[in-house]
Enzyme design. Sequence first.
Site, PDB file in Angstrom:
ATOM      1  N   THR A 134       0.132  -1.196  -0.290  1.00 56.08           N
ATOM      2  CA  THR A 134      -0.058  -0.486   0.003  1.00 56.08           C
ATOM      3  C   THR A 134       0.744   1.424  -0.622  1.00 56.08           C
ATOM      4  O   THR A 134       1.331   1.721   0.129  1.00 56.08           O
ATOM      5  CB  THR A 134      -1.061  -0.122   1.563  1.00 56.08           C
ATOM      6  OG1 THR A 134      -0.622  -0.658   2.269  1.00 56.08           O
ATOM      7  CG2 THR A 134      -1.824  -1.400   1.299  1.00 56.08           C
ATOM      8  N   THR A 194      -1.105  -2.488   5.731  1.00 57.63           N
ATOM      9  CA  THR A 194      -1.664  -1.553   6.147  1.00 57.63           C
ATOM     10  C   THR A 194      -2.424  -0.067   5.633  1.00 57.63           C
ATOM     11  O   THR A 194      -2.076   0.272   4.289  1.00 57.63           O
ATOM     12  CB  THR A 194       0.750  -0.479   6.505  1.00 57.63           C
ATOM     13  OG1 THR A 194       0.772  -1.661   7.438  1.00 57.63           O
ATOM     14  CG2 THR A 194      -0.591   0.769   7.115  1.00 57.63           C
ATOM     15  N   GLU A 203       0.306  -5.844  10.952  1.00 53.74           N
ATOM     16  CA  GLU A 203       1.816  -6.990  10.652  1.00 53.74           C
ATOM     17  C   GLU A 203       2.569  -5.713  11.167  1.00 53.74           C
ATOM     18  O   GLU A 203       2.056  -4.051  10.948  1.00 53.74           O
ATOM     19  CB  GLU A 203       1.972  -7.512   9.449  1.00 53.74           C
ATOM     20  CG  GLU A 203       3.495  -8.172   9.367  1.00 53.74           C
ATOM     21  CD  GLU A 203       3.228  -9.149  10.477  1.00 53.74           C
ATOM     22  OE1 GLU A 203       2.645 -10.306  10.359  1.00 53.74           O
ATOM     23  OE2 GLU A 203       4.284  -9.278  11.136  1.00 53.74           O
ATOM     24  N   LEU A 224       5.543  -5.878  11.406  1.00 54.48           N
ATOM     25  CA  LEU A 224       7.063  -6.354  11.381  1.00 54.48           C
ATOM     26  C   LEU A 224       8.288  -5.590  11.317  1.00 54.48           C
ATOM     27  O   LEU A 224       8.158  -5.185  10.016  1.00 54.48           O
ATOM     28  CB  LEU A 224       7.221  -7.810  10.684  1.00 54.48           C
ATOM     29  CG  LEU A 224       6.977  -8.003   9.194  1.00 54.48           C
ATOM     30  CD1 LEU A 224       8.419  -7.308   8.394  1.00 54.48           C
ATOM     31  CD2 LEU A 224       6.809  -9.355   8.653  1.00 54.48           C
ATOM     32  N   ASN A 267       3.184   2.927  14.519  1.00 57.15           N
ATOM     33  CA  ASN A 267       4.186   3.570  13.499  1.00 57.15           C
ATOM     34  C   ASN A 267       4.189   4.961  13.947  1.00 57.15           C
ATOM     35  O   ASN A 267       5.483   5.572  14.424  1.00 57.15           O
ATOM     36  CB  ASN A 267       3.070   3.433  11.750  1.00 57.15           C
ATOM     37  CG  ASN A 267       4.499   1.988  12.093  1.00 57.15           C
ATOM     38  OD1 ASN A 267       5.329   1.044  12.600  1.00 57.15           O
ATOM     39  ND2 ASN A 267       4.494   1.624  10.664  1.00 57.15           N
ATOM     40  N   LEU A 279      14.994   6.422  20.521  1.00 58.08           N
ATOM     41  CA  LEU A 279      14.967   8.092  21.514  1.00 58.08           C
ATOM     42  C   LEU A 279      16.713   8.608  20.715  1.00 58.08           C
ATOM     43  O   LEU A 279      17.683   9.105  21.608  1.00 58.08           O
ATOM     44  CB  LEU A 279      15.636   7.965  22.574  1.00 58.08           C
ATOM     45  CG  LEU A 279      13.867   8.185  23.581  1.00 58.08           C
ATOM     46  CD1 LEU A 279      13.921   8.156  25.274  1.00 58.08           C
ATOM     47  CD2 LEU A 279      13.508   9.146  23.169  1.00 58.08           C
ATOM     48  N   ALA A 282      18.977  10.085  18.532  1.00 58.10           N
ATOM     49  CA  ALA A 282      18.863  10.686  18.380  1.00 58.10           C
ATOM     50  C   ALA A 282      20.014  11.249  16.717  1.00 58.10           C
ATOM     51  O   ALA A 282      20.612  10.226  16.884  1.00 58.10           O
ATOM     52  CB  ALA A 282      19.380  12.818  18.650  1.00 58.10           C
ATOM     53  N   GLY A 298      13.341   6.645   8.081  1.00 57.61           N
ATOM     54  CA  GLY A 298      12.804   6.380   6.347  1.00 57.61           C
ATOM     55  C   GLY A 298      12.091   5.161   6.769  1.00 57.61           C
ATOM     56  O   GLY A 298      11.578   4.301   7.842  1.00 57.61           O
ATOM     57  N   CYS A 312       8.066   2.372   5.172  1.00 58.66           N
ATOM     58  CA  CYS A 312       7.191   2.028   6.708  1.00 58.66           C
ATOM     59  C   CYS A 312       6.781   3.617   6.720  1.00 58.66           C
ATOM     60  O   CYS A 312       5.469   3.700   6.925  1.00 58.66           O
ATOM     61  CB  CYS A 312       6.852   1.216   7.180  1.00 58.66           C
ATOM     62  SG  CYS A 312       7.265  -0.718   6.669  1.00 58.66           S
TER      63      CYS A 312
END
Length: 440
Positions: free
Chosen positions: A92, A128, A158, A160, A219, A261, A263, A268, A271
Amino acid sequence: MTELNPLKVVVFGLGYLGATHAACMAELGHEVLGIEVDQLRREKIADGHLPFYEPGLSELLRKHLASGTLRVSDSYAEAAEWGEVFFIAVGTPQKKGESRADLQYVDSVVEQIVPLMNRDAIILGKSTVPVGTCRRLTDRIDQLANDGVHVELAWNPEFLREGHAISDTLRPDRLVLGCDPGGRAEKVTYQVYSRIIDEGVPFLVMDTASAEIVKAAANSFLATKISFINAVAEVCEASGADIKQVADAIGYDDRIGSKFLNAGLGFGGGCLPKDIRAFQARAGELGASSAVGLLREVDFINMNRRTRMVEIARRACDGNLLGKRVAVLGASFKPESDDVRDSPALNVAGQMQLQGASVVVYDPEAIDNSAKVFPTLDYAPTAQEACAGADLVMVLTEWKEFSRLNPTQLGSEVRKKAVVDGRMCLDRRAWELAGWNYLC
Ligand code: UDX
């Protein structure tokens, strides 16, 4: 202990998600038929070769192809005739020129398979999708289904991660199912996953809209966490504080947690970026403006990291990248992956080249994929060769190989000892002691 009742499982789409799911379904004891329409990909997979890098997956695939529990085909008719449970695992992607998800592949599976079904069946969506998709497709299935045939659609998202695909599928944190009450989907899904549910994996059953949102929200939360720490990193930079120590200290709080966490150059991949944009677009359609504003900012902070990294590089090159030789170490969107989809590292490499630098890229796994997307960049077979004669070295993906680089040895290869640690994965002291100008 539930007795294993092997099912005939069909998986549509043998991309990252589908190939993993098909192999793992066979590992759980089911008979599996994978349907892939791309001929090259299908033939490769049928031969036990994955078109991407995922630790352990080709071995699992070969094991089940050899035993015959997993087969590969392009025939929807064969799938409809043979299968009992049908998983949709097609892509998707982000719609061209829009934030929304492109649902044409999911829709096409439904349009093609349902009219071919002559027995009752359960379809489980794994891809998704924006909230409301399962409801919309259920209405469409009612129009497409043959008389007397009941086809039930439910959603089983999912979660993963690339690089951990097998363990995330066979030992997930939780299984989520969105279904209509009173149907067969819950019982059949339980049967599909009975072995891992018996091992203690939580099985959460809810309505379809909630299940669709669980994936988008998970996400989006991860993305928000990364952008949050990157926003704090800016404050640290402006005030002379140490973001590593700040992140470490706040992560001790159980409510915050130390994961996600780190930084740096930001997120990227195939997903997170597209999923937060699709969630933002759907929230906008539904008039949920708080989510729209929050996710827009998360995306903005993330994309800004890339521009910022180029600025740091330009400063390290005395304000001008023109004619400078830059070594970029890391091209995949994260370590242990050859995936370069929306890779922050490659994006920065491309921007540097556009500003006149001569960029040489090295990555342990992703050079072939990078060269397809950015054929005009130069590529080197080792980190040392990429760094030869460089005015600047940039570490943009945190492969272990890079944190183990010997700064003294590398110092003799470069023209100027300047390094940008875009993922804060180098031992700053060691590099500085070896005479490097360390920037991050
Ligand atoms: C992600 C989700 O984790 C997974 O649950 C979902 O199903 C698919 O999307 P993946 O794309 O494999 O999985 O990547 P992930 O490991 O989550 O990392 C995403 C990006 O965030 C990477 O670019 C990574 O480098 C970056 N990241 C991660 C950070 O910048 N900082 C961090 O602290 C953690």
